[in-house]
Write an enzyme that holds these catalytic residues in place. Sequence first.
Site, PDB file in Angstrom:
ATOM      1  N   LYS A  45       0.803  -1.226   0.000  1.00 32.55           N
ATOM      2  CA  LYS A  45       0.000   0.000   0.000  1.00 32.55           C
ATOM      3  C   LYS A  45       0.840   1.283   0.000  1.00 32.55           C
ATOM      4  O   LYS A  45       0.386   2.342   0.430  1.00 32.55           O
ATOM      5  CB  LYS A  45      -1.008   0.053   1.178  1.00 32.55           C
ATOM      6  CG  LYS A  45      -1.795  -1.202   1.436  1.00 32.55           C
ATOM      7  CD  LYS A  45      -2.265  -1.931   0.221  1.00 32.55           C
ATOM      8  CE  LYS A  45      -3.425  -1.332  -0.513  1.00 32.55           C
ATOM      9  NZ  LYS A  45      -3.792  -2.201  -1.689  1.00 32.55           N
ATOM     10  N   HIS A 101       7.436  -7.210  -2.435  1.00 29.66           N
ATOM     11  CA  HIS A 101       7.067  -6.639  -1.129  1.00 29.66           C
ATOM     12  C   HIS A 101       8.020  -7.154  -0.049  1.00 29.66           C
ATOM     13  O   HIS A 101       7.787  -6.893   1.139  1.00 29.66           O
ATOM     14  CB  HIS A 101       5.652  -7.079  -0.739  1.00 29.66           C
ATOM     15  CG  HIS A 101       4.543  -6.325  -1.418  1.00 29.66           C
ATOM     16  ND1 HIS A 101       4.578  -4.978  -1.661  1.00 29.66           N
ATOM     17  CD2 HIS A 101       3.323  -6.750  -1.873  1.00 29.66           C
ATOM     18  CE1 HIS A 101       3.439  -4.609  -2.239  1.00 29.66           C
ATOM     19  NE2 HIS A 101       2.680  -5.658  -2.388  1.00 29.66           N
ATOM     20  N   SER A 131      -4.780   2.868   4.101  1.00 32.01           N
ATOM     21  CA  SER A 131      -5.021   2.164   2.844  1.00 32.01           C
ATOM     22  C   SER A 131      -5.171   0.662   3.111  1.00 32.01           C
ATOM     23  O   SER A 131      -6.058  -0.002   2.574  1.00 32.01           O
ATOM     24  CB  SER A 131      -3.847   2.444   1.895  1.00 32.01           C
ATOM     25  OG  SER A 131      -4.063   1.842   0.654  1.00 32.01           O
TER      26      SER A 131
END
Length: 287
Positions: A45, A101, A131
């Site tokens: 995010k 990630h 988010s």
Amino acid sequence: MSEAELYTEYKGIYLPKHLHPPESLKFLEEFTFRHDDIIVVTYPKSGTTWMQEIVPLIQSEGDMASVLTIPNWDRMPWLEEYRAMLLNLDQRPSPRLFASHFHYSMMPESFFRVKPKVIYVMRNPKDVFTSSFHFCGMASFLVKPGTVDEFLEKFLSGKVMLGSWFDHVKGWLNAEEQGRVMYISYEEMILDLNDSVSRIARFMGKSLSEEVTKKIADRCTFKSMKQNKMSNYSLVPQEVFDQKKSEFLRKGIAGDWKNLFTETQMETFDAVYKEKMKEVKFRFIWD
Ligand code: PPS
């Protein structure tokens, strides 16, 4: 469903089982990088999808074909997700474009030996939290966030997918391969997208005219990306991403945390942030 049901623990970090079967983690462990690979690394995010639009357009010098015909997850695949195994990545021409990630400490052996280029994108953690709070409510493969207080407790202690934001950012800021890592924030991209595109292009070794730079920046606005079905996740079935609950491209602004946090929640967050980030010398735009 609970963490035990939906997540697997890999190197001490929660990962959604749906995206990361054991074979895909093994695939990354054995992956062979090239020196000219470009990897956008983010804590979830923080601006991944945005970069999956910007970086391919810089690479193609403004040619729109890839962003109009290939979904973001195949155009710039996450190396740790199962789709990476299906895409014949070793046959892609250089420079290959990837996303990840993963924490610095989770990168495989070849990464440290070959030293590909990394663009590390950071975002105000309170907006990352916000988010993520909405995203966890709409993605079927993630544990539901519960109340803001409940999710805050998990987020601040790293008991969420991809673990602690603090550890992620500190790990990548301390990366040994400093000349090979570009640091940029979501907020800088919000403030001046044209300048951000031009800086990213320079890091990628691309010299773009002002006209092409502007064309790319115009294409990568929130409004424009929201209309691109190859980037707005409308191709994902509703039972996986329920965009009626919360759109993937939700608000696209800096500071939305102010609409979610109470005064007390903000103070709790700030106190943990201060303690965990006290030794960090990097000056963040949101501090
Ligand atoms: S993920 O799930 O980790 O891939 O999510 P990620 O793409 O990193 O982050 C999603 C947030 O980025 C916002 N976004 C943008 N903001 C501004 N401009 C553009 N072009 C843009 N593209 C994506 C997206 O809206 C999510 O933030 P929130 O705050 O939820 O709106």
